[in-house]
Scaffold this motif. Structure first.
Motif, PDB file in Angstrom:
ATOM      1  N   MET A 107       4.581  24.895  66.360  1.00  0.00           N
ATOM      2  CA  MET A 107       5.236  24.744  65.055  1.00  0.00           C
ATOM      3  C   MET A 107       4.733  25.818  64.090  1.00  0.00           C
ATOM      4  N   ARG A 108       3.436  26.074  64.077  1.00  0.00           N
ATOM      5  CA  ARG A 108       2.853  27.100  63.207  1.00  0.00           C
ATOM      6  C   ARG A 108       3.405  28.476  63.568  1.00  0.00           C
ATOM      7  N   SER A 109       3.592  28.743  64.866  1.00  0.00           N
ATOM      8  CA  SER A 109       4.169  30.011  65.309  1.00  0.00           C
ATOM      9  C   SER A 109       5.601  30.169  64.804  1.00  0.00           C
ATOM     10  N   LEU A 110       6.365  29.078  64.815  1.00  0.00           N
ATOM     11  CA  LEU A 110       7.743  29.128  64.307  1.00  0.00           C
ATOM     12  C   LEU A 110       7.759  29.449  62.815  1.00  0.00           C
ATOM     13  N   VAL A 111       6.804  28.908  62.086  1.00  0.00           N
ATOM     14  CA  VAL A 111       6.683  29.218  60.658  1.00  0.00           C
ATOM     15  C   VAL A 111       6.281  30.681  60.476  1.00  0.00           C
ATOM     16  N   ASP A 112       5.270  31.119  61.223  1.00  0.00           N
ATOM     17  CA  ASP A 112       4.777  32.491  61.087  1.00  0.00           C
ATOM     18  C   ASP A 112       5.842  33.523  61.444  1.00  0.00           C
ATOM     19  N   ARG A 113       6.714  33.197  62.392  1.00  0.00           N
ATOM     20  CA  ARG A 113       7.769  34.125  62.802  1.00  0.00           C
ATOM     21  C   ARG A 113       8.995  34.047  61.896  1.00  0.00           C
ATOM     22  N   GLY A 114       8.977  33.148  60.915  1.00  0.00           N
ATOM     23  CA  GLY A 114      10.075  33.045  59.965  1.00  0.00           C
ATOM     24  C   GLY A 114      11.241  32.207  60.436  1.00  0.00           C
ATOM     25  N   VAL A 115      11.101  31.532  61.587  1.00  0.00           N
ATOM     26  CA  VAL A 115      12.177  30.669  62.074  1.00  0.00           C
ATOM     27  C   VAL A 115      12.267  29.431  61.194  1.00  0.00           C
ATOM     28  N   ILE A 116      11.140  28.818  60.914  1.00  0.00           N
ATOM     29  CA  ILE A 116      11.083  27.687  59.984  1.00  0.00           C
ATOM     30  C   ILE A 116      10.633  28.246  58.643  1.00  0.00           C
ATOM     31  N   THR A 117      11.480  28.089  57.637  1.00  0.00           N
ATOM     32  CA  THR A 117      11.192  28.700  56.333  1.00  0.00           C
ATOM     33  C   THR A 117      10.703  27.707  55.290  1.00  0.00           C
ATOM     34  N   GLY A 118      10.713  26.421  55.610  1.00  0.00           N
ATOM     35  CA  GLY A 118      10.229  25.435  54.656  1.00  0.00           C
ATOM     36  C   GLY A 118      10.586  24.040  55.104  1.00  0.00           C
ATOM     37  N   PHE A 119      10.086  23.081  54.369  1.00  0.00           N
ATOM     38  CA  PHE A 119      10.362  21.677  54.611  1.00  0.00           C
ATOM     39  C   PHE A 119      10.935  21.121  53.316  1.00  0.00           C
ATOM     40  N   HIS A 120      12.053  20.405  53.423  1.00  0.00           N
ATOM     41  CA  HIS A 120      12.810  20.024  52.243  1.00  0.00           C
ATOM     42  C   HIS A 120      13.021  18.515  52.172  1.00  0.00           C
ATOM     43  N   ALA A 121      13.089  18.023  50.958  1.00  0.00           N
ATOM     44  CA  ALA A 121      13.432  16.622  50.738  1.00  0.00           C
ATOM     45  C   ALA A 121      14.931  16.524  50.475  1.00  0.00           C
ATOM     46  N   SER A 122      15.558  15.556  51.092  1.00  0.00           N
ATOM     47  CA  SER A 122      16.964  15.275  50.822  1.00  0.00           C
ATOM     48  C   SER A 122      16.994  14.240  49.707  1.00  0.00           C
ATOM     49  N   VAL A 123      17.585  14.606  48.578  1.00  0.00           N
ATOM     50  CA  VAL A 123      17.529  13.782  47.377  1.00  0.00           C
ATOM     51  C   VAL A 123      18.877  13.125  47.130  1.00  0.00           C
ATOM     52  N   ASP A 124      18.870  11.849  46.828  1.00  0.00           N
ATOM     53  CA  ASP A 124      20.098  11.133  46.470  1.00  0.00           C
ATOM     54  C   ASP A 124      20.382  11.406  45.004  1.00  0.00           C
ATOM     55  N   GLN A 125      21.302  12.316  44.738  1.00  0.00           N
ATOM     56  CA  GLN A 125      21.613  12.734  43.372  1.00  0.00           C
ATOM     57  C   GLN A 125      22.131  11.571  42.530  1.00  0.00           C
ATOM     58  N   GLU A 126      22.843  10.645  43.155  1.00  0.00           N
ATOM     59  CA  GLU A 126      23.388   9.507  42.417  1.00  0.00           C
ATOM     60  C   GLU A 126      22.271   8.655  41.818  1.00  0.00           C
ATOM     61  N   LEU A 127      21.183   8.471  42.563  1.00  0.00           N
ATOM     62  CA  LEU A 127      20.054   7.687  42.051  1.00  0.00           C
ATOM     63  C   LEU A 127      19.346   8.398  40.902  1.00  0.00           C
ATOM     64  N   LEU A 128      19.560   9.697  40.795  1.00  0.00           N
ATOM     65  CA  LEU A 128      18.994  10.463  39.679  1.00  0.00           C
ATOM     66  C   LEU A 128      19.955  10.554  38.499  1.00  0.00           C
ATOM     67  N   GLY A 129      21.084   9.846  38.594  1.00  0.00           N
ATOM     68  CA  GLY A 129      22.062   9.878  37.507  1.00  0.00           C
ATOM     69  C   GLY A 129      22.977  11.081  37.572  1.00  0.00           C
ATOM     70  N   ARG A 130      23.036  11.745  38.735  1.00  0.00           N
ATOM     71  CA  ARG A 130      23.885  12.928  38.910  1.00  0.00           C
ATOM     72  C   ARG A 130      24.806  12.698  40.105  1.00  0.00           C
ATOM     73  N   GLY A 131      25.605  11.624  40.010  1.00  0.00           N
ATOM     74  CA  GLY A 131      26.425  11.189  41.128  1.00  0.00           C
ATOM     75  C   GLY A 131      27.721  11.944  41.337  1.00  0.00           C
ATOM     76  N   LEU A 132      28.104  12.806  40.422  1.00  0.00           N
ATOM     77  CA  LEU A 132      29.328  13.587  40.590  1.00  0.00           C
ATOM     78  C   LEU A 132      28.952  15.012  40.972  1.00  0.00           C
ATOM     79  N   GLN A 133      29.458  15.446  42.125  1.00  0.00           N
ATOM     80  CA  GLN A 133      29.196  16.807  42.569  1.00  0.00           C
ATOM     81  C   GLN A 133      30.499  17.591  42.585  1.00  0.00           C
ATOM     82  N   ALA A 134      30.375  18.876  42.362  1.00  0.00           N
ATOM     83  CA  ALA A 134      31.541  19.759  42.352  1.00  0.00           C
ATOM     84  C   ALA A 134      31.147  21.126  42.889  1.00  0.00           C
ATOM     85  N   ILE A 135      32.152  21.824  43.374  1.00  0.00           N
ATOM     86  CA  ILE A 135      32.003  23.229  43.758  1.00  0.00           C
ATOM     87  C   ILE A 135      32.873  24.024  42.796  1.00  0.00           C
ATOM     88  N   VAL A 136      32.283  25.012  42.156  1.00  0.00           N
ATOM     89  CA  VAL A 136      33.030  25.838  41.212  1.00  0.00           C
ATOM     90  C   VAL A 136      33.103  27.255  41.769  1.00  0.00           C
TER      91      VAL A 136
END
Length: 169
Positions: free
Chosen positions: A55-84
């Motif tokens: 796993m560390r090798s994958l990070v060092d080689r740039g294959v894995i670029t980070g670890f992310h949280a998937s956030v429920d926008q609706e629970l944050l009061g931002r339940g409407l999404q749009a693409i502009v």
């Protein structure tokens, strides 16, 4: 993205070689970035030290670029999404592209910003509370910019994500 070192400047633009174990690790981490090293090793049927080193090798080689949280926008009061879709005015294209991207990517409503080819120059993915907030965002933050010619807004009814894409460099 804590714990991830910045990717070194690319000297070799070839794709990194991934064996079957590397590909399995990438798939597992794409599904669950919070899996423990012990659980990763057990799933792969390898020693924990092997799982960690690979796993560390994958990070060092740039294959894995980070670890992310998937956030429920609706629970944050931002339940409407749009693409502009945004089209910039002709003339001084490079400067307007850079300035637009720098300004828009910092706005808290912006989840993703795509610089694209086609009829639009950018797609801006936003999350806000309601329809009036979409209008306010477009009017105040997009249409008001001197280099924006047109905008086209599409409301997102459903959102499915299969993976988190790495940022373009």
């Amino acid at each position: 993205m804590t714990g991830i070192r910045p990717r070194p400047p690319a000297k070799d633009l070839r794709r990194p070689e991934l064996d079957e174990l590397d590909e399995r690790i990438v798939g597992i981490l794409a599904d669950d970035g919070r899996i423990t090293n012990a659980d990763l090793a057990a799933t792969l049927d390898v020693a924990p030290s092997t799982a960690h080193a690979r796993m560390r090798s994958l990070v060092d080689r740039g294959v894995i670029t980070g670890f992310h949280a998937s956030v429920d926008q609706e629970l944050l009061g931002r339940g409407l999404q749009a693409i502009v879709g945004v089209t910039l005015r002709p003339g001084a294209r490079h400067d307007s592209i850079v300035a637009f991207a720098d300004e828009v990517r910092r706005l808290p409503q912006v989840l993703q910003l795509f610089f694209i080819g086609g009829s639009d120059d950018f797609l801006v993915h936003i999350a806000v509370e309601g329809a009036s907030d979409v209008r306010q965002f477009v009017v105040e933050h997009l249409s008001a910019q001197r280099y924006v010619a047109t905008t086209r807004t599409s409301i997102i009814f459903e959102y499915h994500r299969n993976a988190v894409a790495a940022p373009f460099r």
